[in-house]
Design a protein around this motif. Sequence first.
Motif, PDB file in Angstrom:
ATOM      1  N   VAL A 504       0.865  -1.172   0.000  1.00  0.00           N
ATOM      2  CA  VAL A 504       0.000   0.000   0.000  1.00  0.00           C
ATOM      3  C   VAL A 504       0.906   1.227   0.000  1.00  0.00           C
ATOM      4  CG1 VAL A 504      -1.785   1.289   1.223  1.00  0.00           C
ATOM      5  CG2 VAL A 504      -1.820  -1.209   1.234  1.00  0.00           C
ATOM      6  N   THR A 505       0.681   2.126  -0.976  1.00  0.00           N
ATOM      7  CA  THR A 505       1.526   3.313  -1.104  1.00  0.00           C
ATOM      8  C   THR A 505       0.749   4.541  -0.670  1.00  0.00           C
ATOM      9  OG1 THR A 505       2.669   2.304  -2.993  1.00  0.00           O
ATOM     10  CG2 THR A 505       2.932   4.674  -2.693  1.00  0.00           C
ATOM     11  N   TYR A 506       1.189   5.136   0.419  1.00  0.00           N
ATOM     12  CA  TYR A 506       0.561   6.353   0.925  1.00  0.00           C
ATOM     13  C   TYR A 506       1.308   7.560   0.380  1.00  0.00           C
ATOM     14  CZ  TYR A 506      -1.749   3.232   4.266  1.00  0.00           C
ATOM     15  OH  TYR A 506      -2.488   2.234   4.836  1.00  0.00           O
ATOM     16  N   GLN A 507       0.603   8.420  -0.318  1.00  0.00           N
ATOM     17  CA  GLN A 507       1.221   9.624  -0.859  1.00  0.00           C
ATOM     18  C   GLN A 507       1.321  10.671   0.233  1.00  0.00           C
ATOM     19  OE1 GLN A 507      -0.725  11.290  -4.318  1.00  0.00           O
ATOM     20  NE2 GLN A 507       0.294  13.267  -4.072  1.00  0.00           N
ATOM     21  N   LEU A 508       2.527  11.168   0.486  1.00  0.00           N
ATOM     22  CA  LEU A 508       2.704  12.215   1.484  1.00  0.00           C
ATOM     23  C   LEU A 508       2.142  13.530   0.955  1.00  0.00           C
ATOM     24  CD1 LEU A 508       6.310  11.298   2.645  1.00  0.00           C
ATOM     25  CD2 LEU A 508       4.175  10.838   3.864  1.00  0.00           C
ATOM     26  N   PRO A 509       1.617  14.379   1.828  1.00  0.00           N
ATOM     27  CA  PRO A 509       0.940  15.591   1.363  1.00  0.00           C
ATOM     28  C   PRO A 509       1.857  16.670   0.808  1.00  0.00           C
ATOM     29  CG  PRO A 509       0.188  14.951   3.563  1.00  0.00           C
ATOM     30  CD  PRO A 509       1.417  14.150   3.263  1.00  0.00           C
ATOM     31  N   SER A 510       3.141  16.631   1.157  1.00  0.00           N
ATOM     32  CA  SER A 510       4.072  17.671   0.734  1.00  0.00           C
ATOM     33  C   SER A 510       5.045  17.142  -0.312  1.00  0.00           C
ATOM     34  CB  SER A 510       4.851  18.215   1.935  1.00  0.00           C
ATOM     35  OG  SER A 510       3.995  18.878   2.838  1.00  0.00           O
ATOM     36  N   HIS A 511       5.631  18.081  -1.045  1.00  0.00           N
ATOM     37  CA  HIS A 511       6.635  17.746  -2.052  1.00  0.00           C
ATOM     38  C   HIS A 511       8.040  17.859  -1.456  1.00  0.00           C
ATOM     39  CE1 HIS A 511       3.440  17.804  -4.920  1.00  0.00           C
ATOM     40  NE2 HIS A 511       3.327  19.118  -4.990  1.00  0.00           N
ATOM     41  N   VAL A 512       8.978  17.074  -2.001  1.00  0.00           N
ATOM     42  CA  VAL A 512      10.409  17.133  -1.662  1.00  0.00           C
ATOM     43  C   VAL A 512      10.602  16.912  -0.157  1.00  0.00           C
ATOM     44  CG1 VAL A 512      12.575  18.355  -2.079  1.00  0.00           C
ATOM     45  CG2 VAL A 512      10.589  18.872  -3.499  1.00  0.00           C
ATOM     46  N   GLU A 539       8.802  21.519   0.550  1.00  0.00           N
ATOM     47  CA  GLU A 539       7.625  22.367   0.412  1.00  0.00           C
ATOM     48  C   GLU A 539       7.249  22.924   1.786  1.00  0.00           C
ATOM     49  OE1 GLU A 539       3.098  22.377  -1.451  1.00  0.00           O
ATOM     50  OE2 GLU A 539       4.080  20.462  -1.013  1.00  0.00           O
ATOM     51  N   GLY A 540       7.048  24.222   1.850  1.00  0.00           N
ATOM     52  CA  GLY A 540       6.805  24.888   3.127  1.00  0.00           C
ATOM     53  C   GLY A 540       8.061  25.463   3.729  1.00  0.00           C
ATOM     54  N   GLY A 541       9.231  25.034   3.232  1.00  0.00           N
ATOM     55  CA  GLY A 541      10.489  25.654   3.630  1.00  0.00           C
ATOM     56  C   GLY A 541      11.077  25.198   4.945  1.00  0.00           C
ATOM     57  N   SER A 542      10.605  24.046   5.479  1.00  0.00           N
ATOM     58  CA  SER A 542      11.181  23.603   6.751  1.00  0.00           C
ATOM     59  C   SER A 542      10.940  22.117   6.955  1.00  0.00           C
ATOM     60  CB  SER A 542      10.570  24.382   7.921  1.00  0.00           C
ATOM     61  OG  SER A 542       9.192  24.081   8.064  1.00  0.00           O
ATOM     62  N   SER A 543      11.723  21.525   7.868  1.00  0.00           N
ATOM     63  CA  SER A 543      11.504  20.143   8.286  1.00  0.00           C
ATOM     64  C   SER A 543      10.177  20.039   9.040  1.00  0.00           C
ATOM     65  CB  SER A 543      12.630  19.673   9.202  1.00  0.00           C
ATOM     66  OG  SER A 543      13.838  19.537   8.509  1.00  0.00           O
ATOM     67  N   ALA A 544       9.713  18.803   9.209  1.00  0.00           N
ATOM     68  CA  ALA A 544       8.436  18.609   9.885  1.00  0.00           C
ATOM     69  C   ALA A 544       8.392  17.269  10.604  1.00  0.00           C
ATOM     70  CB  ALA A 544       7.289  18.689   8.882  1.00  0.00           C
ATOM     71  N   PHE A 545       7.679  17.234  11.738  1.00  0.00           N
ATOM     72  CA  PHE A 545       7.234  15.987  12.350  1.00  0.00           C
ATOM     73  C   PHE A 545       6.051  15.488  11.519  1.00  0.00           C
ATOM     74  CE2 PHE A 545       8.984  18.326  15.998  1.00  0.00           C
ATOM     75  CZ  PHE A 545       9.639  17.338  16.734  1.00  0.00           C
ATOM     76  N   VAL A 546       5.970  14.188  11.279  1.00  0.00           N
ATOM     77  CA  VAL A 546       4.898  13.649  10.440  1.00  0.00           C
ATOM     78  C   VAL A 546       4.297  12.414  11.098  1.00  0.00           C
ATOM     79  CG1 VAL A 546       4.273  12.787   8.156  1.00  0.00           C
ATOM     80  CG2 VAL A 546       6.111  14.468   8.376  1.00  0.00           C
ATOM     81  N   ARG A 547       2.964  12.423  11.255  1.00  0.00           N
ATOM     82  CA  ARG A 547       2.241  11.274  11.786  1.00  0.00           C
ATOM     83  C   ARG A 547       1.344  10.690  10.699  1.00  0.00           C
ATOM     84  NH1 ARG A 547      -1.778  12.675  16.413  1.00  0.00           N
ATOM     85  NH2 ARG A 547      -2.979  13.460  14.632  1.00  0.00           N
ATOM     86  N   ILE A 548       1.484   9.384  10.477  1.00  0.00           N
ATOM     87  CA  ILE A 548       0.661   8.670   9.501  1.00  0.00           C
ATOM     88  C   ILE A 548      -0.265   7.744  10.285  1.00  0.00           C
ATOM     89  CG2 ILE A 548       0.701   7.073   7.540  1.00  0.00           C
ATOM     90  CD1 ILE A 548       3.609   8.151   7.056  1.00  0.00           C
ATOM     91  N   LYS A 549      -1.563   7.988  10.160  1.00  0.00           N
ATOM     92  CA  LYS A 549      -2.550   7.242  10.941  1.00  0.00           C
ATOM     93  C   LYS A 549      -3.507   6.513   9.991  1.00  0.00           C
ATOM     94  CE  LYS A 549      -5.686   9.497  13.355  1.00  0.00           C
ATOM     95  NZ  LYS A 549      -6.302  10.283  14.455  1.00  0.00           N
ATOM     96  N   PRO A 550      -3.273   5.208   9.745  1.00  0.00           N
ATOM     97  CA  PRO A 550      -4.222   4.454   8.928  1.00  0.00           C
ATOM     98  C   PRO A 550      -5.604   4.464   9.570  1.00  0.00           C
ATOM     99  CG  PRO A 550      -2.166   3.242   9.173  1.00  0.00           C
ATOM    100  CD  PRO A 550      -2.117   4.389  10.145  1.00  0.00           C
ATOM    101  N   LEU A 551      -6.631   4.583   8.746  1.00  0.00           N
ATOM    102  CA  LEU A 551      -8.005   4.660   9.237  1.00  0.00           C
ATOM    103  C   LEU A 551      -8.729   3.326   9.084  1.00  0.00           C
ATOM    104  CD1 LEU A 551      -8.949   8.130   7.703  1.00  0.00           C
ATOM    105  CD2 LEU A 551      -8.183   7.654  10.046  1.00  0.00           C
TER     106      LEU A 551
END
Length: 551
Positions: A504-512, A539-551
């Motif tokens: 299953v391939t989840y597309q992340l919301p941001s680029h690069v 995209e957005g110009g900074s690093s980020a914490f990212v949470r992926i929550k399958p529904l």
Amino acid sequence: MNDAGSGRVGEMSNAKFIAKIMDDKGAPLEGALVTVVDNSQLRLTTRYTDKDGRVGFPEIASDENKVRVRHVGFADQLLDLKPGMKEIEASLVPASQEQLLADLPANVWAERINVPTARMNTEFRVQCMMCHQMGYPNTRIHKGRADWAGVYERMANKGTRALLTRETRDGMADALTAAFDYQGKLGMPRIPDAPSGTATHVEITEWRLKDSTHSMHDVAVGPDGNIYGVDTIGSNIWRLNPKTNEIKELADLRPKNRPEGSPLLLHTVLQGPDGKMWFTYALGNMIASLDVTTNKMKVYEMSYAAGLYPHTMRFDKDGQLWFTVSHTNQLGTIDPVTDKIVLYAMPTRTQVQADAANPARAMQEMLKQRAGNDVIAAQDEINAIPYGIAVTPDGKIWFSQFNSRRIGYFDKKTKKFKMIGTPFGGPRRFRSDSKGNLWIPSYAEGNIYKYDPAANKFTRFDLPTGKGDAVYALAVDPRDDSVWACGTNSDTMMHLDPATGKVVTYQLPSHVTFCREINFGKDGTVWTSYSQYPSATIEGGSSAFVRIKPL
């Protein structure tokens, strides 16, 4: 395989906010990314439309005031989200060629690179894709050998010292120019499929850092429910409280064991079985533990004369910490009796590698300012680069040599090493499952291998994102032994069922994005970070914490 709980059952009936997304002809769009953005534009929550083009959100926070709608092949829309709004509709128009060029993921460009040899491909990926994507817009502006020669020399003078052999410099320049020329023989690259089915059963939340002066390499879940991130630029720890959305830079915890202004390069974070958070400071040559209840740090110093660049860590079943030491080809541990760092020299393929791993020489090379013609490697695989590490249920300490096409293990009872060659290049951050199988990403090929130590057998698993992708790291879900893998060059997170081979391939919301490490929450959520260098290109110009929550 735990990809979803209840799926999308009851999503619309229980939703406080519903979006309906269509194309310019009024047909519903499945797999559209609907992102609710807070007023600081630093917190973004994304859900994905179903086959009817609809998506529901269980709640909208009072500070969320924008909705971004995105679908591959279409132009983004940014809409106002007014207080009390229950529903919104949007019709997307096809993207212009200029928009497509900016939005297409790096892997669809990288898969077009016609690399002359497999060895050259591995050398290029190890040296030139170590810390950033290949195929994102900034890499596609160069044309011809002269342009690429300038890039090679600039990168050779950076701290990562990306050195290529003359053969690879010449061969790759022509291949890269042809691959990135959308007006040439290859035309425009393919447009990836939009998410569908199970790949839309997910919610992804991004918490961005405030600006590009920070670069968060790894994140890990803490015993207090907070998420801890490590900033390689500022060398400070960041802490996210996902319940309150508060992000705090813990600058007061920065170790004082090195002279003021010395580069520390905070690299890796891991929760230990002792409930403490553990860190590697790669250039500071330190390991540290943090008691999150008292905010007390304990620092273990590693002599620069003994080894350089502590990297990735894991704990064994006895609670003993083990880590790779990348610049000097060593395995490190903290001795449970003496509470001191102990280093073991790993085997090398060649005498050249053995010489390069000498701490005195490694230090000289690390500090050396490269200039003039000193930007070409005499040969590839000069440095073995120990990288990933994992502990199997039988207690063996496994590691990968990223630039040597090998894995191996250390028996802590006999103090002996055993080396195994891999049928692929670039084994990076890997993990063990509960049965003792190793799951290893091939950074050179963009796929995953399962290694069965008992049978001495490698089995390849191809990924939907194709050969243009590069998997930096993967992790094995302790609940079911399924495998999560970073689509580091494709802005995706993939979930592999080992029994069926289904992904299953989840597309992340941001680029690069360039994800580097994966961690699991107790509730089954998946945590990672956006770690592309430099952070300004995310995209957005900074690093980020990212949470992926399958529904």
